[in-house]
Design an enzyme around this catalytic site. Structure first.
Site, mmCIF file in Angstrom:
data_model
loop_
_atom_site.group_PDB
_atom_site.id
_atom_site.type_symbol
_atom_site.label_atom_id
_atom_site.label_comp_id
_atom_site.label_asym_id
_atom_site.label_seq_id
_atom_site.Cartn_x
_atom_site.Cartn_y
_atom_site.Cartn_z
ATOM 1 N N ASP A 62 0.849 -1.189 0.000
ATOM 2 C CA ASP A 62 0.000 0.000 0.000
ATOM 3 C C ASP A 62 0.891 1.248 0.000
ATOM 4 O O ASP A 62 1.895 1.305 0.723
ATOM 5 C CB ASP A 62 -0.879 0.047 1.251
ATOM 6 C CG ASP A 62 -1.918 -1.058 1.277
ATOM 7 O OD1 ASP A 62 -1.973 -1.862 0.328
ATOM 8 O OD2 ASP A 62 -2.676 -1.123 2.270
ATOM 9 N N HIS A 208 3.834 -2.319 3.148
ATOM 10 C CA HIS A 208 3.640 -0.908 2.799
ATOM 11 C C HIS A 208 4.891 -0.337 2.140
ATOM 12 O O HIS A 208 6.010 -0.778 2.420
ATOM 13 C CB HIS A 208 3.319 -0.083 4.050
ATOM 14 C CG HIS A 208 2.013 -0.450 4.690
ATOM 15 N ND1 HIS A 208 1.875 -1.545 5.505
ATOM 16 C CD2 HIS A 208 0.788 0.138 4.623
ATOM 17 C CE1 HIS A 208 0.618 -1.629 5.922
ATOM 18 N NE2 HIS A 208 -0.064 -0.616 5.403
#
Length: 267
Positions: A62, A208
């Site tokens: 992400d 992430h």
């Protein structure tokens, strides 16, 4: 003859841990009970993992802000010859970092939506949810030349309404079974351990590439090497879904609840 039972401090401590875990499990079930239908076959559901006997796994990243972490992560993937991964990009970040978006696209990685505003969509009206998804859709399509059809909601937050709106707009909502906790910066060894010990066939791993996650690029080489040594093949989320399409199941794996219990207990 009198009998005495001697309880060691270690046994007492273990007893209390077990009791605490049991109470926590009951509490989680109580909190989650209203969402149980979200994962039933009666409507759209979020995908946490895909039922498969093949040792396939999807690494997902992400990105919602910053420009210091994405490129080192892309370099690791290139060096380790991992040519299949999925990136979920927020549209405001994508607009301000088109060069990194192009790097992800040119490397052949799958790009999904991470929405527009980084807010909990379950707090929005249906029309606001549609606006957020549509805005991100337009931005990502213009930047990549391809319409995304996967979305990971900001903060992983959703309810039945969010799932239905996303489905009506042609999206599959993607969650994860294995949370690396890299967003907590828990240390390289701990990030590696969490991913490599919790991984299972059909798993979706949450990582992430935002600047707040300072250790992901350091943990990633070990994660890749370890998973390969276990016989795993890296695929995109879409490829993973296609492997489980025969029975059409989109499931929330029981590992999700286990993770919540372990995280809350500090394990």
């Amino acid at each position: 003859m009198n009998s005495f039972y001697v309880f060691s401090g270690k046994k007492i401590k273990r007893f209390f841990y077990i009791m605490a875990a049991a109470l926590l499990a009951a509490g989680v079930f109580y909190v989650e009970r209203g969402n149980i239908t979200v994962f039933s076959d009666s409507g759209p559901s979020a995908i946490y993992s895909v039922p498969t006997e093949k040792k396939l796994i999807a690494l997902t990243f992400d990105i919602s802000w910053g420009d210091k972490r994405a490129e080192p992560i892309l370099k690791v993937l290139e060096d380790k010859k991992v040519d299949k991964a999925t990136f979920f990009l927020s549209s405001p970040w994508s607009k301000t970092h088109p060069d990194i978006v192009n790097s992800i696209k040119d490397a052949g990685y799958e790009i999904g939506s991470h929405g527009h505003k980084h807010v909990n969509y379950s707090t929005l009206s249906n029309e606001e949810i549609r606006t957020q998804i549509a805005t991100a859709h337009t931005v990502l399509t213009e930047l990549t030349g391809k319409e995304p059809n996967l979305i990971r909601m900001p903060n992983g937050d959703f309810d039945k309404r969010v799932l239905q709106v996303a489905s009506d707009m042609g999206y599959k909502v993607i969650q994860w079974d294995t949370d690396s906790l890299d967003w907590k910066n828990i240390g390289v060894e701990n990030i590696v351990k969490r991913v490599t010990t919790k991984a299972h066939p059909g798993d979706i791993v949450l990582l992430h590439a935002s600047d707040s996650c300072k250790q992901t690029h350091e943990a990633l080489p070990q994660i890749i090497d370890n998973l390969r040594s276990q016989g795993y093949e890296f695929v995109t989320v879409s490829e993973l879904i296609s492997q489980g399409s025969a029975d059409g199941k989109e499931v929330r794996d029981s590992a999700s609840l286990t993770d919540q219990l372990e995280d809350a207990a500090g394990m």
